[in-house]
Design a protein around this motif. Structure first.
Motif, short mmCIF file in Angstrom:
data_model
loop_
_atom_site.label_atom_id
_atom_site.label_comp_id
_atom_site.label_asym_id
_atom_site.label_seq_id
_atom_site.Cartn_x
_atom_site.Cartn_y
_atom_site.Cartn_z
N LEU A 120 58.53 -68.24 -10.66
CA LEU A 120 58.73 -67.03 -11.48
C LEU A 120 60.05 -66.33 -11.16
O LEU A 120 60.67 -65.71 -12.01
N ARG A 121 60.45 -66.42 -9.91
CA ARG A 121 61.66 -65.68 -9.49
C ARG A 121 62.95 -66.40 -9.85
O ARG A 121 64.03 -65.98 -9.42
N PHE A 122 62.85 -67.46 -10.68
CA PHE A 122 64.07 -68.04 -11.26
C PHE A 122 64.61 -67.08 -12.32
O PHE A 122 65.71 -67.25 -12.83
N TYR A 123 63.79 -66.10 -12.67
CA TYR A 123 64.21 -65.06 -13.63
C TYR A 123 64.24 -63.72 -12.90
O TYR A 123 63.24 -63.34 -12.29
N LYS A 124 65.35 -63.02 -13.00
CA LYS A 124 65.43 -61.70 -12.34
C LYS A 124 64.46 -60.71 -13.00
O LYS A 124 64.06 -59.72 -12.39
N GLU A 125 64.07 -61.02 -14.23
CA GLU A 125 63.13 -60.16 -14.95
C GLU A 125 61.75 -60.09 -14.27
O GLU A 125 60.99 -59.17 -14.51
N GLU A 126 61.44 -61.11 -13.46
CA GLU A 126 60.14 -61.10 -12.76
C GLU A 126 60.08 -59.90 -11.80
O GLU A 126 59.21 -59.04 -11.91
N GLU A 127 61.05 -59.84 -10.88
CA GLU A 127 61.02 -58.73 -9.93
C GLU A 127 61.38 -57.40 -10.60
O GLU A 127 61.03 -56.34 -10.11
N GLY A 128 62.09 -57.49 -11.73
CA GLY A 128 62.45 -56.27 -12.47
C GLY A 128 61.29 -55.74 -13.31
O GLY A 128 61.42 -54.73 -13.98
N ASN A 129 60.18 -56.45 -13.31
CA ASN A 129 59.00 -56.07 -14.11
C ASN A 129 59.38 -55.81 -15.57
O ASN A 129 58.95 -54.83 -16.17
N ASP A 130 60.18 -56.73 -16.10
CA ASP A 130 60.71 -56.58 -17.45
C ASP A 130 59.60 -56.75 -18.51
O ASP A 130 58.85 -57.74 -18.47
N PRO A 131 59.47 -55.82 -19.45
CA PRO A 131 58.38 -55.90 -20.43
C PRO A 131 58.43 -57.16 -21.31
O PRO A 131 57.39 -57.76 -21.58
N GLU A 132 59.63 -57.57 -21.73
CA GLU A 132 59.73 -58.76 -22.59
C GLU A 132 59.29 -60.01 -21.83
O GLU A 132 58.58 -60.86 -22.36
N PHE A 133 59.73 -60.10 -20.59
CA PHE A 133 59.37 -61.24 -19.75
C PHE A 133 57.84 -61.22 -19.50
O PHE A 133 57.18 -62.25 -19.59
N SER A 134 57.32 -60.03 -19.23
CA SER A 134 55.86 -59.90 -19.01
C SER A 134 55.10 -60.38 -20.25
O SER A 134 54.09 -61.09 -20.13
N LYS A 135 55.61 -59.99 -21.43
CA LYS A 135 54.97 -60.39 -22.69
C LYS A 135 54.96 -61.91 -22.83
O LYS A 135 53.97 -62.50 -23.26
N LYS A 136 56.12 -62.52 -22.48
CA LYS A 136 56.21 -63.98 -22.59
C LYS A 136 55.22 -64.67 -21.66
O LYS A 136 54.57 -65.65 -22.03
N LEU A 137 55.09 -64.15 -20.46
CA LEU A 137 54.11 -64.73 -19.52
C LEU A 137 52.70 -64.54 -20.09
O LEU A 137 51.89 -65.47 -20.11
N ALA A 138 52.44 -63.32 -20.56
CA ALA A 138 51.10 -62.99 -21.06
C ALA A 138 50.72 -63.87 -22.25
O ALA A 138 49.53 -64.20 -22.43
N SER A 139 51.72 -64.30 -23.05
CA SER A 139 51.42 -65.10 -24.24
C SER A 139 50.83 -66.47 -23.87
O SER A 139 50.31 -67.17 -24.72
N LEU A 140 50.94 -66.84 -22.59
CA LEU A 140 50.43 -68.16 -22.17
C LEU A 140 48.92 -68.15 -21.96
O LEU A 140 48.28 -69.20 -22.00
N ARG A 154 53.83 -55.30 -4.85
CA ARG A 154 55.03 -55.30 -5.68
C ARG A 154 54.65 -55.16 -7.15
O ARG A 154 53.79 -55.89 -7.64
N ALA A 155 55.31 -54.25 -7.85
CA ALA A 155 55.08 -54.12 -9.29
C ALA A 155 56.03 -55.06 -10.01
O ALA A 155 57.12 -54.68 -10.43
N HIS A 156 55.67 -56.32 -10.06
CA HIS A 156 56.49 -57.32 -10.74
C HIS A 156 55.84 -57.71 -12.07
O HIS A 156 54.70 -57.31 -12.35
N ALA A 157 56.59 -58.47 -12.88
CA ALA A 157 56.05 -58.86 -14.20
C ALA A 157 54.74 -59.61 -14.06
O ALA A 157 53.78 -59.34 -14.78
N SER A 158 54.67 -60.55 -13.12
CA SER A 158 53.48 -61.40 -13.00
C SER A 158 52.34 -60.72 -12.24
O SER A 158 51.21 -61.22 -12.23
N THR A 159 52.62 -59.61 -11.56
CA THR A 159 51.56 -58.94 -10.79
C THR A 159 51.09 -57.65 -11.47
O THR A 159 50.00 -57.19 -11.21
N ALA A 160 51.94 -57.06 -12.28
CA ALA A 160 51.58 -55.78 -12.91
C ALA A 160 51.89 -55.79 -14.41
O ALA A 160 51.00 -55.58 -15.24
N GLY A 161 53.16 -56.05 -14.76
CA GLY A 161 53.61 -55.96 -16.17
C GLY A 161 52.74 -56.75 -17.13
O GLY A 161 52.38 -56.26 -18.21
#
Ligand code: AMP
Length: 406
Positions: A120-140, A154-161
């Protein structure tokens, strides 16, 4: 537990795409060989449960610190092999964690199949808790499970967003177990309740101490952090580790403890070392250092305290023997060097013999227990060093707060 758990949703897993955050941040050697698969096996109960219930499992994790760049040395490709081996069944590997290809792969899973996404951390959006990235993960996935206690602080995209975009978000078995044992410490622990704190720095542990002062009957302080407290008490600490800018904080903590009737136990003797002159790695120099035991609590200049002495081990062990609940975080000395591991060993042995509820806050204390082969003697050894400490600060962890309320 106030949050939804994997068992609560067991009847809903069949045929559903289950997106599960795990902590597969395993240690690797220079040849990228996994040196401990503990983190993978810790989540096997949750993984097997979803498989047995007929869910389509999509696992996601981080590995190391690739800092938002696709870095082959941090690929989870080595983990997928290990996981297949431990599960005894093939696990598919997606070479990315978001995107059309990954989505297609997730959509083509059959009931009971397992796939692992790339780091997940190949994308800086993961640790940035980016909403778009979170949405893309959630779509799976259709259901989300968090079993990664180690990253729950940690409030990251995969743990919180991600939880903003999936309706049902539950705690896995490992997460639930961690919250159960740590939670018991904060609400109605059996008394006397003693905290044992060690390790290098006071600054990392101030918030925990502040919160513990409201709950515990006593705090044993050892390791490098003890010297800032000893200095605050006017002792001579020689060249021992000391955070001079925290001496006043240490004084305030000692005063608060007195006001709240919490006993603070500090070392009364030490193993001190005289490091060879010149540059070089601290550990390497320490291995070659001259050392001796000083049976007083003052240390001469030129010497530094690297472990607690035998009278201190006895004093701390007596306190431990009378306790009913014990929380431990941080070694009593530089346990990585054999000749300075006796204090940490002594404390671990006293805990093992105490008959108390013993909870160990991960990190270096967990490594020390492993080295000393005493892990099995503890009631619970947390898989999350940082997360367990933040939990003990009394803060709700973002990865837990994001889960669905029952
Ligand atoms: P922490 O990450 O703050 O829990 O610190 C753990 C580290 O503290 C370990 O690597 C220990 O070697 C180190 N440590 C423990 N006691 C001492 C000491 N007296 N002087 C220097 N380092 C210490």
């Amino acid at each position: 537990m106030a949050k939804l758990t994997i068992e609560d949703i067991s009847g809903e897993l069949k045929g559903k795409k289950v997106l599960m955050r795990v902590d597969f941040n395993v240690p690797l050697d220079a040849n990228r060989v996994i040196t401990s698969d503990k983190r993978i096996s810790a989540s096997l109960p949750s993984i097997k449960f979803v498989i047995e219930k007929g869910g389509k499992l999509i696992l996601m994790s981080h590995l190391g610190r690739p800092k938002g760049k696709k870095t082959p040395e941090f690929s989870l490709d080595v983990v997928v092999v290990k996981l297949s081996e431990l599960l005894g069944k093939p696990v598919k590997f997606a070479h990315d964690c978001i995107g059309d290809e990954v989505k297609k792969m997730a959509d083509s899973l059959n009931d009971g199949d397992v796939m692992l996404l790339e780091n997940l951390r190949f994308y800086k959006e993961e640790e940035g808790n980016d909403p778009e990235f979170s949405k893309k993960l959630a779509s799976l996935g259709e259901i989300y499970i968090n079993d990664a206690f180690g990253t729950a602080h940690r409030a990251h995209a995969s743990t919180a967003g991600v939880c903003k975009y999936i309706k049902k978000c539950a705690a896995g078995f490992l997460m639930e177990k961690e919250l159960k044992f740590l939670g018991k410490l904060l609400s109605k622990p059996e008394k006397p309740f003693i905290a044992i704190l060690g390790g290098a720095k006071v600054s990392d542990k101030i918030m925990v101490i502040e919160n513990l002062l409201n709950i515990v009957d006593g705090i044993i302080i050892g390791g490098g952090m003890a010297y800032t407290f000893l200095k605050a008490k006017g002792r001579q600490i020689g060249d021992s580790l000391c955070e001079n800018d925290k001496v006043n904080t240490a004084k305030e903590i000692l005063k608060k403890a007195l006001d709240k009737n919490v006993s603070i136990y500090l070392p009364i003797d030490h193993i001190v070392a005289k490091l060879p002159q010149g540059d070089g790695d601290f550990m390497e120099k320490l291995k070659k250092a001259e050392y001796k035991e000083v049976l007083v609590d003052d240390i001469d200049d030129g010497w530094e305290g690297v472990d607690i002495g035998k009278n201190t081990i006895e004093k701390f062990s007596n306190v431990i023997a009378k306790s009913k609940t014990i929380f431990w975080n941080g070694p009593m000395g530089v346990f990585e060097v054999d000749q300075f591991s006796k204090g940490t060993l002594g404390i671990a042995q006293a805990m093992a013999a105490s008959g108390a509820v013993t909870v160990v806050g991960g990190g270096d204390s967990a490594s020390a227990l492993k080295k000393l082969k005493l892990t099995d003697k503890m009631t619970h050894v947390s898989t999350g060093g940082g997360a367990s400490m933040e939990f003990m600060e009394g803060i709700e962890l973002p990865g837990v707060a994001a889960l669905t309320d029952k």
